[in-house]
Design a protein around this motif. Sequence first.
Motif, mmCIF file in Angstrom:
data_model
loop_
_atom_site.group_PDB
_atom_site.id
_atom_site.type_symbol
_atom_site.label_atom_id
_atom_site.label_comp_id
_atom_site.label_asym_id
_atom_site.label_seq_id
_atom_site.Cartn_x
_atom_site.Cartn_y
_atom_site.Cartn_z
ATOM 1 N N GLN A 113 0.818 -1.216 0.000
ATOM 2 C CA GLN A 113 0.000 0.000 0.000
ATOM 3 C C GLN A 113 0.856 1.271 0.000
ATOM 4 N N THR A 114 2.181 1.090 -0.071
ATOM 5 C CA THR A 114 3.089 2.235 -0.062
ATOM 6 C C THR A 114 3.365 2.670 -1.506
ATOM 7 N N GLU A 115 3.715 3.934 -1.691
ATOM 8 C CA GLU A 115 4.065 4.501 -3.002
ATOM 9 C C GLU A 115 5.157 3.647 -3.665
ATOM 10 N N ALA A 116 5.021 3.345 -4.915
ATOM 11 C CA ALA A 116 5.935 2.444 -5.630
ATOM 12 C C ALA A 116 7.391 2.899 -5.540
ATOM 13 N N GLU A 117 7.631 4.207 -5.654
ATOM 14 C CA GLU A 117 9.003 4.716 -5.660
ATOM 15 C C GLU A 117 9.714 4.427 -4.324
ATOM 16 N N SER A 118 9.002 4.593 -3.203
ATOM 17 C CA SER A 118 9.592 4.316 -1.886
ATOM 18 C C SER A 118 9.944 2.840 -1.759
ATOM 19 N N VAL A 119 9.064 1.992 -2.280
ATOM 20 C CA VAL A 119 9.307 0.556 -2.197
ATOM 21 C C VAL A 119 10.544 0.199 -3.024
ATOM 22 N N ARG A 120 10.684 0.857 -4.189
ATOM 23 C CA ARG A 120 11.835 0.601 -5.048
ATOM 24 C C ARG A 120 13.121 0.992 -4.311
ATOM 25 N N GLN A 121 13.093 2.135 -3.614
ATOM 26 C CA GLN A 121 14.266 2.591 -2.856
ATOM 27 C C GLN A 121 14.610 1.624 -1.725
ATOM 28 N N LEU A 122 13.577 1.143 -1.049
ATOM 29 C CA LEU A 122 13.797 0.188 0.045
ATOM 30 C C LEU A 122 14.453 -1.080 -0.496
ATOM 31 N N ALA A 123 13.907 -1.581 -1.621
ATOM 32 C CA ALA A 123 14.445 -2.814 -2.222
ATOM 33 C C ALA A 123 15.917 -2.617 -2.593
ATOM 34 N N GLN A 124 16.224 -1.444 -3.144
ATOM 35 C CA GLN A 124 17.593 -1.132 -3.538
ATOM 36 C C GLN A 124 18.512 -1.113 -2.306
ATOM 37 N N ALA A 125 18.016 -0.476 -1.219
ATOM 38 C CA ALA A 125 18.810 -0.378 0.016
ATOM 39 C C ALA A 125 19.101 -1.763 0.593
ATOM 40 N N ILE A 126 18.101 -2.641 0.509
ATOM 41 C CA ILE A 126 18.283 -4.009 1.010
ATOM 42 C C ILE A 126 19.372 -4.723 0.208
ATOM 43 N N LEU A 127 19.317 -4.544 -1.130
ATOM 44 C CA LEU A 127 20.308 -5.177 -2.003
ATOM 45 C C LEU A 127 21.718 -4.686 -1.693
ATOM 46 N N VAL A 128 21.862 -3.368 -1.538
ATOM 47 C CA VAL A 128 23.177 -2.783 -1.265
ATOM 48 C C VAL A 128 23.710 -3.280 0.073
ATOM 49 N N ALA A 129 22.836 -3.286 1.095
ATOM 50 C CA ALA A 129 23.268 -3.738 2.422
ATOM 51 C C ALA A 129 23.741 -5.183 2.351
ATOM 52 N N ARG A 130 22.954 -6.024 1.669
ATOM 53 C CA ARG A 130 23.303 -7.443 1.562
ATOM 54 C C ARG A 130 24.635 -7.641 0.863
ATOM 55 N N GLU A 131 24.904 -6.752 -0.110
ATOM 56 C CA GLU A 131 26.130 -6.840 -0.891
ATOM 57 C C GLU A 131 27.337 -6.398 -0.067
ATOM 58 N N ARG A 132 27.155 -5.300 0.693
ATOM 59 C CA ARG A 132 28.283 -4.700 1.417
ATOM 60 C C ARG A 132 28.625 -5.440 2.696
ATOM 61 N N ILE A 133 27.616 -5.927 3.400
ATOM 62 C CA ILE A 133 27.874 -6.564 4.699
ATOM 63 C C ILE A 133 28.402 -7.975 4.480
ATOM 64 N N GLN A 134 29.591 -8.214 5.018
ATOM 65 C CA GLN A 134 30.170 -9.542 4.916
ATOM 66 C C GLN A 134 30.526 -10.014 6.327
ATOM 67 N N THR A 135 31.068 -11.220 6.364
ATOM 68 C CA THR A 135 31.539 -11.757 7.632
ATOM 69 C C THR A 135 33.027 -11.460 7.750
ATOM 70 N N CYS A 136 33.457 -10.960 8.910
ATOM 71 C CA CYS A 136 34.888 -10.693 9.115
ATOM 72 C C CYS A 136 35.632 -12.025 9.028
ATOM 73 N N ARG A 137 36.676 -12.072 8.190
ATOM 74 C CA ARG A 137 37.381 -13.345 7.990
ATOM 75 C C ARG A 137 38.162 -13.764 9.233
ATOM 76 N N THR A 138 38.410 -12.823 10.139
ATOM 77 C CA THR A 138 39.122 -13.178 11.370
ATOM 78 C C THR A 138 38.143 -13.653 12.454
ATOM 79 N N CYS A 139 37.211 -12.778 12.827
ATOM 80 C CA CYS A 139 36.392 -13.077 14.014
ATOM 81 C C CYS A 139 34.979 -13.566 13.678
#
Lengths: 184, 184
Positions: free
Chosen positions: A19-45
């Motif tokens: 029920q949210t404006e399409a553009e906001s949903v698109r931005q949210l989806a993009q933010a989720i993708l970027v976060a998933r891409e950038r956040i990794q597991t530290c290879r040490t700890c």
Amino acid sequence: MNGPGSPRSAERIALHLVQTEAESVRQLAQAILVARERIQTCRTCGALTEVQPCNICSDPRRDASLICLVEQPVDIISIEKSGTYHGKYHVLAGKISPLNGVGPEDLRIADLETRLRKETIKEIIIALGTDVEGDATSFYLAKRFAGTGVKTTRIAHGLPAGSGLEFADELTLSRALEGRREIH
Amino acid sequence: MNGPGSPRSAERIALHLVQTEAESVRQLAQAILVARERIQTCRTCGALTEVQPCNICSDPRRDASLICLVEQPVDIISIEKSGTYHGKYHVLAGKISPLNGVGPEDLRIADLETRLRKETIKEIIIALGTDVEGDATSFYLAKRFAGTGVKTTRIAHGLPAGSGLEFADELTLSRALEGRREIH
């Protein structure tokens, strides 16, 4: 269940999104993708991080002789919030649980042993939960590290802060009595 | 509040009583009178009892060198349920609380000092709650007993049994870390 992972919450979020404006949903989806891409597991700890190694592993002000062993990356956030710990961390990524088919080889124990050889670690503080699997895993690890010369400790079991005896269950009370400490 | 002492519960009991057969109510009233008459405070430890001294004080199988200091008589029941403690008790009958006008002289501390002189006590285990008053009272008592040669300990603060780090508040976590113990 009514938490963030419950079917009820999921339904609420889904209904909100459609029920949210399409553009906001698109931005949210993009933010989720970027976060998933950038956040990794530290290879040490094993913590969640955007850089390798993570900010805690690379911080020279933190005591490198102490390692706090936690079950999941989110536990690091809990301990950091308490503000009293200044050592490093290691994420086990689970607990030994034969019923769920999780054995020692499924956890990040070998990585920890590599660290024990490479780094100058004096103490491993086991900060796992106080349930049956947490207890079993703690004893297993203490046994496994017994020969390494590293001190193995476990965080205290007892009465939570700000609580009275009337709110404590029997097992907590018996562990609180057992773990009593001298006041100086 | 919805516990046994809440206005809601009181109303429920009152409504029940006025609609119950008169003879049953008379018996209940009688039972309450008898109980109130028979139950006294143990002159030694301060527990609720029908005999002087109470069954715990007079039990030769209990370790007389250990005294567990609790706030109220009901705490003895909690600890007894845990089944791990085999020493004796002493009820403080409150906590030091300047805001509520409760000072050390209002508590059963002098009685405890009399016991320290008469009995052969080696350790006082302070089992007060972990709130501000419990902390202050514990430190006050430890200081007061410092010269007596009796060891003063306090029950452990930490993670309750069966719990995970995600449920612990910051203060509990920092006390759990601080109170960590070596695993052998």
